[in-house]
Design a protein around this motif. Structure first.
Motif, PDB file in Angstrom:
ATOM      1  N   HIS A  27       1.388  -1.236  -0.076  1.00 43.83           N
ATOM      2  CA  HIS A  27       0.273  -0.218  -0.184  1.00 43.83           C
ATOM      3  C   HIS A  27       0.838   1.402   0.354  1.00 43.83           C
ATOM      4  CE1 HIS A  27      -3.446  -2.379   0.678  1.00 43.83           C
ATOM      5  NE2 HIS A  27      -2.900  -2.780   2.133  1.00 43.83           N
ATOM      6  N   GLU A  42      -2.724   0.299   7.579  1.00 44.25           N
ATOM      7  CA  GLU A  42      -2.099  -1.361   7.428  1.00 44.25           C
ATOM      8  C   GLU A  42      -1.350  -0.264   7.118  1.00 44.25           C
ATOM      9  OE1 GLU A  42      -3.410  -3.577   4.485  1.00 44.25           O
ATOM     10  OE2 GLU A  42      -1.516  -4.564   4.197  1.00 44.25           O
ATOM     11  N   HIS A  95       2.244  -7.338   4.313  1.00 48.11           N
ATOM     12  CA  HIS A  95       0.932  -6.618   4.493  1.00 48.11           C
ATOM     13  C   HIS A  95       0.135  -7.188   5.829  1.00 48.11           C
ATOM     14  CE1 HIS A  95      -0.703  -5.294  -0.105  1.00 48.11           C
ATOM     15  NE2 HIS A  95       0.560  -6.041   0.574  1.00 48.11           N
ATOM     16  N   HIS A  96      -0.712  -6.366   6.384  1.00 47.72           N
ATOM     17  CA  HIS A  96      -0.959  -6.766   7.251  1.00 47.72           C
ATOM     18  C   HIS A  96      -2.548  -6.936   7.118  1.00 47.72           C
ATOM     19  CE1 HIS A  96       2.543  -5.805   9.425  1.00 47.72           C
ATOM     20  NE2 HIS A  96       2.355  -6.030  10.534  1.00 47.72           N
TER      21      HIS A  96
HETATM   22 ZN   LIG Z   1      -2.435  -4.939   2.218  1.00 48.20          ZN
END
Ligand SMILES: [Zn+2]
Length: 235
Positions: A27, A42, A95-96
């Motif tokens: 992101h 995030e 990512h989370h």
């Molecule tokens: Zn993500």
């Protein structure tokens, strides 16, 4: 004589399987991804963990290309292209995780309504549309094994038993799924998308913002490189 001993120990200190690894911060500042149970974007979780992963990989002697750490939107095609230009041996996107809306429950934090889920844990994704699928899967499995050794649990909420998810499982025990995410499809080298934990989970969100948790996770990713890059099959 002393010089000879010094150079011998220098050789021993070099990593056995030094590689070039692209660490992608999922992101951007403009489109920061999921929102944690406490309202945190995030992107900041992704960047903090990616920086620690990069630090430990470099400490282990690998070359690291950080992608997207400045928060500018790099583009889902150009992220793996940057990795290709750097001749990366592996692309890891950090990512989370979130969960579907129907698994979210409302609660209030500092007077603001937020959402949380009871799903918890990490998961890893690989794509069969990646030309190095077998090597990607081997790296995802190696990362998962190292995470498990350090006490982390995988989540199963992406598996096919959950309606609306239906991700084909590559390795249920290790929480490795197949998904044709753009960064995985467009990568010309082995590529893994790592969801480090569920930031919509109230406990995961707190744990994952601790530097000690990030250090343990980064240690798992770094240790896995020795397993999967060394064992990488020719494709
Ligand atoms: Zn993500």
């Amino acid at each position: 004589m002393r010089r000879r001993i010094a150079s011998a120990s220098l050789v021993l200190a070099l990593p056995l399987h030094a590689a070039t690894i692209a660490v992608d911060v999922g992101h951007s500042l403009g489109a920061p991804g999921a929102t944690s149970a406490y309202g945190e974007p995030e992107f900041f979780y992704n960047r903090s963990l990616a920086l620690e992963v990069a630090r430990q990989l470099r400490g282990a002697g690998h070359l690291v290309l950080l992608v997207g750490a400045d928060g500018e939107e790099a583009g889902l095609r150009s992220r793996p292209e940057m990795a290709a230009v750097a001749h990366a041996d592996l692309f890891v996107s950090i990512h989370h995780d979130s969960a579907q809306q129907r698994f979210l429950h409302p609660w209030t934090v500092d007077g603001v309504q937020r959402w949380y889920t009871d799903f918890s844990g990490y998961s890893l994704f690989v794509s069969r549309q990646n030309p190095a699928f077998a090597a990607s899967a081997a790296c995802a499995q190696a990362i998962s094994r190292q995470l498990r050794q350090r006490g982390f649990q995988r989540t199963l909420h992406h598996s096919a038993e959950i309606a609306g998810e239906g991700r084909p499982r590559f390795d249920r025990a290790l929480g490795v799924y197949e998904a044709d995410f753009a960064v995985l499809r467009h990568a010309s080298m082995p590529a893994v998308l790592f969801e480090a934990g569920v930031i919509l989970n109230r406990d995961d969100a707190v744990s994952l913002r601790r530097p000690a948790t990030r250090a343990r996770m980064a240690g798992a990713v770094t240790a896995a490189m020795g397993d999967c890059l060394a064992a990488r099959p020719r494709e």
